[in-house]
Design a protein around this motif. Structure first.
Motif, PDB file in Angstrom:
ATOM      1  N   VAL A  54      -6.524  -4.717  -6.863  1.00 17.74           N
ATOM      2  CA  VAL A  54      -6.736  -4.451  -5.333  1.00 17.74           C
ATOM      3  C   VAL A  54      -5.349  -4.637  -4.619  1.00 17.74           C
ATOM      4  N   LEU A  74      -3.921  -0.807  -5.210  1.00 16.60           N
ATOM      5  CA  LEU A  74      -4.981   0.368  -4.656  1.00 16.60           C
ATOM      6  C   LEU A  74      -5.139   0.139  -3.094  1.00 16.60           C
ATOM      7  N   ALA A  75      -5.081  -0.970  -2.757  1.00  8.94           N
ATOM      8  CA  ALA A  75      -5.307  -1.249  -1.221  1.00  8.94           C
ATOM      9  C   ALA A  75      -3.873  -1.809  -0.595  1.00  8.94           C
ATOM     10  N   ARG A  76      -2.716  -1.499  -0.925  1.00 11.10           N
ATOM     11  CA  ARG A  76      -1.620  -2.133  -0.317  1.00 11.10           C
ATOM     12  C   ARG A  76      -1.416  -1.679   1.136  1.00 11.10           C
ATOM     13  N   PRO A 126      -3.687  -0.605   3.443  1.00 12.25           N
ATOM     14  CA  PRO A 126      -4.521  -1.402   4.579  1.00 12.25           C
ATOM     15  C   PRO A 126      -4.223  -2.844   4.418  1.00 12.25           C
ATOM     16  N   ILE A 127      -3.771  -3.478   3.492  1.00 14.82           N
ATOM     17  CA  ILE A 127      -3.704  -4.957   3.361  1.00 14.82           C
ATOM     18  C   ILE A 127      -2.310  -5.197   4.279  1.00 14.82           C
TER      19      ILE A 127
END
Length: 254
Positions: free
Chosen positions: A91, A94-96, A98-99
């Motif tokens: 996570v 892959l979602a750096r 949005p985080i």
């Protein structure tokens, strides 16, 4: 220098208590109008908390490493830690984006703090019935997913992983031990990313960074010991109340 010391103390306290260190950072920036810490300062405080974990759990880690080559509970436990680390690694990569954008929203942090408060209340309610002593495969995966969710600011890493373990039936102290050991590779990874970013920062204040790291280390050690003592009683509702009040205030002010 005071800023370095305060940030180190705050990181050491909130990283291990179930109140979300990232959420406190976002709300402090919004309320006080201060800039986010640079990558070098972020790396320093993360290294401090990593050292606190390594020092406190040095006997557990030594035992696991020494027995790692032997078939048995220790080998399975290491495997469970590796499995539990996979979700946060996937996570995080892959979602750096949005985080990172979530850190710009105090209102989102307020909502996530309310989620943390609810999770802690559920953990408090389940603690008296949770008595299992051994971590299982499904525990490792579920706790790992909880740790990945805690990448969102306002979701406490220690709170989410602890309450997930308790909810699955692990005795609070067993769940807490797994939670803290699982934090070691996660905190190490965060430190590595921050260090890579710090390589491009000019004119670093090495003394200030050392102060920040030392304060994070000292407050982190004290907090780990204190929180593990609290966990033995299974009483989590005071932290839930704190998160609820802070989260509600963040939503009202946001």
């Amino acid at each position: 220098m005071i800023r370095y010391a305060l940030l180190g103390l705050l990181q050491g306290l909130t990283e291990f208590l179930p109140v979300s260190s990232s959420g406190h950072l976002v709300l402090a920036q919004a309320a006080l109008g201060v800039d986010a810490p640079g990558a070098a300062l972020e790396a320093a405080v993360h290294l401090g908390t990593l050292l606190a974990l390594l020092l406190h759990f040095r006997r557990d880690l030594t035992h696991l490493v020494v027995r790692a080559g032997q078939r048995g509970e220790e080998q399975r436990y290491i495997g469970y830690l590796a499995l539990g680390t996979l979700p946060v690694a996937v996570v995080g990569l892959l979602a750096r984006g949005p985080i990172e954008r979530a850190f710009a929203s105090p209102s989102l942090v307020g909502g996530m703090l309310l989620v943390t408060a609810l999770a802690l209340l559920l953990g408090d309610r389940c603690a008296g019935r949770a008595a299992r002593e051994r971590v299982r495969l499904r525990d490792a995966l579920a706790v790992g997913v909880a740790q990945a969710v805690a990448l969102l600011p306002g979701i406490s890493r220690s709170g989410s992983t602890l309450t997930m373990g308790i909810g699955l039936g692990l005795r609070p102290t067993v769940a807490a031990r797994f939670s803290f050991l699982l934090a070691i590779p996660a905190v190490a990874g965060g430190s590595l990313f921050a260090l890579l970013g710090a390589m491009t920062e000019p004119g670093l204040d090495w003394i200030g960074l050392a102060v920040a790291m030392g304060c994070a280390l000292g407050s982190g050690l004290i907090t780990i010991r204190a929180f593990l003592h609290i966990v033995r009683s299974g009483v989590l509702w005071p932290f839930a109340l704190y998160c609820a009040v802070l989260g509600g205030a963040a939503l009202v002010m946001g």
